[in-house]
Design an enzyme around this catalytic site. Sequence first.
Site, PDB file in Angstrom:
ATOM      1  N   ASP A  71      24.310 -85.956  30.456  1.00 23.21           N
ATOM      2  CA  ASP A  71      24.268 -86.896  31.580  1.00 23.21           C
ATOM      3  C   ASP A  71      22.922 -87.619  31.537  1.00 23.21           C
ATOM      4  O   ASP A  71      21.872 -87.001  31.719  1.00 23.21           O
ATOM      5  CB  ASP A  71      24.402 -86.096  32.883  1.00 23.21           C
ATOM      6  N   ASP A 104      24.650 -92.432  34.194  1.00 26.10           N
ATOM      7  CA  ASP A 104      24.487 -92.551  35.638  1.00 26.10           C
ATOM      8  C   ASP A 104      24.324 -94.022  36.060  1.00 26.10           C
ATOM      9  O   ASP A 104      23.599 -94.780  35.405  1.00 26.10           O
ATOM     10  CB  ASP A 104      23.219 -91.762  36.023  1.00 26.10           C
ATOM     11  N   GLU A 122      29.122 -94.373  34.974  1.00 15.91           N
ATOM     12  CA  GLU A 122      29.405 -94.334  36.414  1.00 15.91           C
ATOM     13  C   GLU A 122      29.228 -95.748  36.956  1.00 15.91           C
ATOM     14  O   GLU A 122      28.170 -96.346  36.788  1.00 15.91           O
ATOM     15  CB  GLU A 122      28.440 -93.376  37.110  1.00 15.91           C
ATOM     16  N   HIS A 139      30.145 -83.967  41.709  1.00 14.57           N
ATOM     17  CA  HIS A 139      29.045 -83.353  42.459  1.00 14.57           C
ATOM     18  C   HIS A 139      28.583 -84.201  43.640  1.00 14.57           C
ATOM     19  O   HIS A 139      27.720 -83.764  44.394  1.00 14.57           O
ATOM     20  CB  HIS A 139      27.879 -83.090  41.507  1.00 14.57           C
ATOM     21  N   ASP A 140      29.083 -85.427  43.760  1.00 14.43           N
ATOM     22  CA  ASP A 140      28.700 -86.295  44.887  1.00 14.43           C
ATOM     23  C   ASP A 140      29.780 -86.364  45.956  1.00 14.43           C
ATOM     24  O   ASP A 140      29.571 -86.994  46.999  1.00 14.43           O
ATOM     25  CB  ASP A 140      28.466 -87.737  44.391  1.00 14.43           C
TER      26      ASP A 140
HETATM   27  O1  TEU Z   1      25.230 -91.410  41.963  1.00 13.39           O
HETATM   28  C1  TEU Z   1      25.262 -92.784  42.262  1.00 13.39           C
HETATM   29  C2  TEU Z   1      25.366 -93.143  43.648  1.00 13.39           C
HETATM   30  O2  TEU Z   1      25.355 -94.305  43.987  1.00 13.39           O
HETATM   31  C3  TEU Z   1      25.408 -92.038  44.604  1.00 13.39           C
HETATM   32  O3  TEU Z   1      24.175 -91.989  45.202  1.00 13.39           O
HETATM   33  C4  TEU Z   1      26.436 -92.203  45.575  1.00 13.39           C
HETATM   34  O4  TEU Z   1      26.362 -93.461  46.159  1.00 13.39           O
HETATM   35  C5  TEU Z   1      26.256 -91.175  46.616  1.00 13.39           C
HETATM   36  O5  TEU Z   1      26.289 -89.932  46.018  1.00 13.39           O
HETATM   37  C6  TEU Z   1      27.314 -91.273  47.599  1.00 13.39           C
HETATM   38  O6  TEU Z   1      27.008 -90.366  48.555  1.00 13.39           O
HETATM   39  C7  TEU Z   1      24.501 -90.992  40.882  1.00 13.39           C
HETATM   40  C8  TEU Z   1      24.555 -89.474  40.774  1.00 13.39           C
HETATM   41  O7  TEU Z   1      25.877 -89.082  40.544  1.00 13.39           O
HETATM   42  C9  TEU Z   1      23.963 -88.901  42.005  1.00 13.39           C
HETATM   43  O8  TEU Z   1      24.055 -87.494  42.018  1.00 13.39           O
HETATM   44  C10 TEU Z   1      22.527 -89.329  42.077  1.00 13.39           C
HETATM   45  O9  TEU Z   1      21.970 -88.890  43.283  1.00 13.39           O
HETATM   46  C11 TEU Z   1      22.385 -90.843  41.988  1.00 13.39           C
HETATM   47  O10 TEU Z   1      23.155 -91.397  40.946  1.00 13.39           O
HETATM   48  C12 TEU Z   1      20.958 -91.218  41.696  1.00 13.39           C
HETATM   49  O11 TEU Z   1      20.648 -90.858  40.385  1.00 13.39           O
END
Ligand code: TEU
Length: 547
Positions: free
Chosen positions: A106, A207, A249, A323-324
């Site tokens: 990642d 990411d 992503e 994970h988000d």
């Molecule tokens: O996520 C991208 C992102 O935009 C997220 O912040 C999303 O909007 C949020 O989780 C919604 O609640 C990526 C990663 O997957 C995330 O874990 C990171 O925090 C983020 O990028 C910053 O690197």
Amino acid sequence: MAEAKLDKSASGWWKNAVFYQVYPRSFQDTDGNGIGDLRGITQRLDYLQTLGIDGIWLSPVFASPQADNGYDISDYCAIDPMFGTMQDMETLISEAKKRGISIIADLVLNHSSDEHRWFQEARKSRDNPYHDYYLWRSGTPDCPPNDMQSVFGGSAWTWVPEVEQYYFHQFAAKQPDLNWDNEELRRELYRCIRFWVDKGVEGFRLDVIDQIAKDPDRFLTANGPQLHAFLQELRREAFPEPGIVTVGEAWSANVERARVFSAPDGSELSMVFQFEHMCLDQQPGGQKWDTIPLSLPKLKACLTRWQQGLHGKGWNSLFLDNHDLPRIVSRWGDEGAYREKSAKMLATMLHGLEGTPYIYQGEELGMTNIRLELDEYQDLEIRNMVQEQLARGDDPERIRAAVWARGRDNARTPMQWDDSENAGFTTGTPWLPVNPNYRQINAAQQLKDPDSVFHTYRRLIELRKTYDVFREGSFRLLCPEDEAVFAYVRETEREKLLVVCNFSAEMQDFTAPQEFSDAKLLISNYTDQSCTLRPYEAKMLYLSKDK
Ligand code: TEU
């Protein structure tokens, strides 16, 4: 019939593959510090092989101050000691490979940590060679260049007195955005990527890749004019090998954009994670915390657009969890009496589609959301949101309900391996509490039970590898207006597949099209068959036109 063994040096092997996301800090701890580690993942490879997956998307394990659990990298070519050593990573890569499992690293290329050497240099002076690796604007300490907000709350600009300038950060202040217009920076990033390819990493999850080309002066974060040029260069310079799989992503992706990102000529990425389907149960134009009930016709229309829009013109990724995101069974299924049934139903709906499925750790067990007290949450997004909303006088009960429904820590509780203390995750104190339901929901128990959610996922993976129609079939939606039944047909010249899912706890009428009257039942979450659909019932029916 699909081929059993994948040739991972060939382009497109991922179209036959199923990936599994490991969130390392919550997977398996081996040294008792309460945080998962690389050795823990290696220890659990046999479990993943039993499930039948072809690759692990490994959330970041690189050196990081862990402000955002590793999505803030301070050295792209080093392993964070919290997760282990370079040797541990090499062992994981080689042990995984022995089991036919690729490691997909990642990479966070949109921003680095503010503790990265580049940023430490960049902030020293305006003529430091690293200064231009980041995005700087003039201003005065009390007046940022504009009022752009960070995704995690507060201004997207932070003042650095040494240079009397602001730097731009779409995420936390500890995650300064990298300036992709700087060629030397791009070269450095490509060198880091080559480092991991040389170590045997077989793919990358990138990411927020749609946000690398930006123009903060024009409030432009995603899809900047240079984006596709950057992605094509990245492809050529960093991973020219046709077998390297890449998934970007891309929260801003729509079908048209995804066709460019995942163009069949392989000039950019293998596929993207798009989020249109995951935003349907949120107030249009609102924040993720403002939830509304899911409308099934809207979900069906959305997925149909993606299925038909990319068929032959690009490639879909398929996922409901990461994970988000909150746990899907808590979100669109039923956490109570129908937890197992609804978890299997959601899996069936997703795994019948065209694209590459991604399973997020614990999803294959039907793990659920957790309800913690507000001060127990660790995620910076939750903490910032709670602070912000309390400060403006919002009702704490309402805030708590929003976090319970949507907070990222829902997905980040430790993996539930067995019914021993801490679910077998750690002998120490877990960094985030284990969900108290681990005595009922755990891997050990489900491995023994042929009827478990785990074995449903295992069979779905097996089916995808057995019948070509999963990979190649066209997509046709049935009963688009039905509020409770999601039914669709996949079809090739030689095969037909019918997928039927009841998204409700009530009985539903559904008559399968006549053409499926002699079809074979491939999988079902009820042991006997009935003419009506029972609560959360799901099944797949299959026909070969050859006979
Ligand atoms: O996520 C991208 C992102 O935009 C997220 O912040 C999303 O909007 C949020 O989780 C919604 O609640 C990526 C990663 O997957 C995330 O874990 C990171 O925090 C983020 O990028 C910053 O690197």
